[in-house]
Design an enzyme around this catalytic site. Sequence first.
Site, short mmCIF file in Angstrom:
data_model
loop_
_atom_site.label_atom_id
_atom_site.label_comp_id
_atom_site.label_asym_id
_atom_site.label_seq_id
_atom_site.Cartn_x
_atom_site.Cartn_y
_atom_site.Cartn_z
CG ASN A 1 -1.72 1.35 1.59
OD1 ASN A 1 -1.94 2.03 0.67
ND2 ASN A 1 -2.42 1.33 2.70
CE LYS B 1 -0.34 3.29 4.94
NZ LYS B 1 -0.29 3.23 6.28
CG HIS C 1 -5.63 1.97 5.13
ND1 HIS C 1 -5.29 2.82 6.31
CD2 HIS C 1 -4.81 0.92 5.23
CE1 HIS C 1 -4.03 2.47 6.46
NE2 HIS C 1 -3.94 1.39 5.97
CD GLU D 1 -3.01 5.47 6.86
OE1 GLU D 1 -2.91 5.67 5.64
OE2 GLU D 1 -1.91 5.00 7.43
CD GLU E 1 -3.71 -2.50 7.55
OE1 GLU E 1 -2.57 -2.90 6.95
OE2 GLU E 1 -4.41 -1.56 7.10
N GLY F 1 2.60 1.92 10.85
CA GLY F 1 3.40 3.00 10.67
C GLY F 1 4.26 3.36 12.16
CB SER G 1 5.39 -2.12 11.86
OG SER G 1 4.98 -0.62 12.20
N GLY H 1 2.56 -1.30 4.41
CA GLY H 1 2.62 0.21 3.97
C GLY H 1 4.14 0.35 3.52
N GLY H 2 4.81 1.03 4.76
CA GLY H 2 6.06 1.93 4.60
C GLY H 2 7.12 0.88 3.86
P1 PGA Z 1 2.64 0.13 7.65
O1 PGA Z 1 1.30 0.48 7.20
O2 PGA Z 1 3.15 -1.02 7.05
O3 PGA Z 1 3.60 1.26 7.08
O4 PGA Z 1 2.56 0.01 9.12
C1 PGA Z 1 0.43 -0.78 7.05
C2 PGA Z 1 -0.87 -0.25 6.53
O5 PGA Z 1 -1.21 0.95 6.81
O6 PGA Z 1 -1.58 -0.69 5.36
#
Ligand code: PGA
Length: 251
Positions: A9, A11, A100, A102, A170, A176, A215, A236-237
């Site tokens: 992802n 983002k 998600h 967010e 999640e 994050g 993470s 994500g990251g």
């Molecule tokens: P992250 O994000 O791997 O950066 O923690 C995961 C996500 O929000 O899908």
Amino acid sequence: MRKPLIAGNWKMNHLYSQVPAYFQKLSEELKGKVDPRAGQVDILLAVPAPFLGLAREVAEQSGYLVAAQTVHEKADGAFTGEISVPMLKDMGLRWTLVGHSERRQYYNETDASVAAKAKACIEQDVTPIVCVGETRVEREAGQTEAVLRRQMEAVLSAVGSSVAYVIAYEPVWAIGTGLTATEAQAQEAHAFIRSVLRSKIGSGAEQLRILYGGSVKSSNISGLMKQVDVDGALVGGASLDPAEFSKIVAF
Ligand code: PGA
């Protein structure tokens, strides 16, 4: 047997002009390790909306799946800035993230709107990856299962016995933050989600893939993937760097 799904992802990261190089690098890194076209693992990237057409062109021919990061529940109308399921389909896209954390946190998406989005996708043969998960405050208050049950029941009441979707667990406190749920915490939550599914749709629950997100990185993916109810990851990251993401895909 559920086929693993490793989803990245992006983002709101990267630029349109960087899309071809990202997929080229990802393929180079995966060479000799994982063939995206061989079908042992589904590899998906959820990219920003303006990149979707280009990503589909450059990535799908190499065997990657391309997804939107959100979609509107209505087919069309006066919803400035939104994207509809028919728009995705017309572009040849078949996947999107939905709900998600967010989106829930910053754009007021609710259990009801997330469920409506999931339903609209399934009705139109677009596979939603429906995100659920508790906040830190909810976990510390011992409400993890109650929150997951509430989020899952909203989805289930909208989509019925369909198994044409994916769940991503999640925990919001792990997104994050560098804090990953332990393998045991992930397995416990995934098993709980599957038990909620089983109580509503019976054996269909065994077909549904439940991804872990929060993470995920190359150093923790293999332990997570060993858990019986962890069927993949939403990253994500660590998906932003194709070299790191390739190591996760090759868990
Ligand atoms: P992250 O994000 O791997 O950066 O923690 C995961 C996500 O929000 O899908």
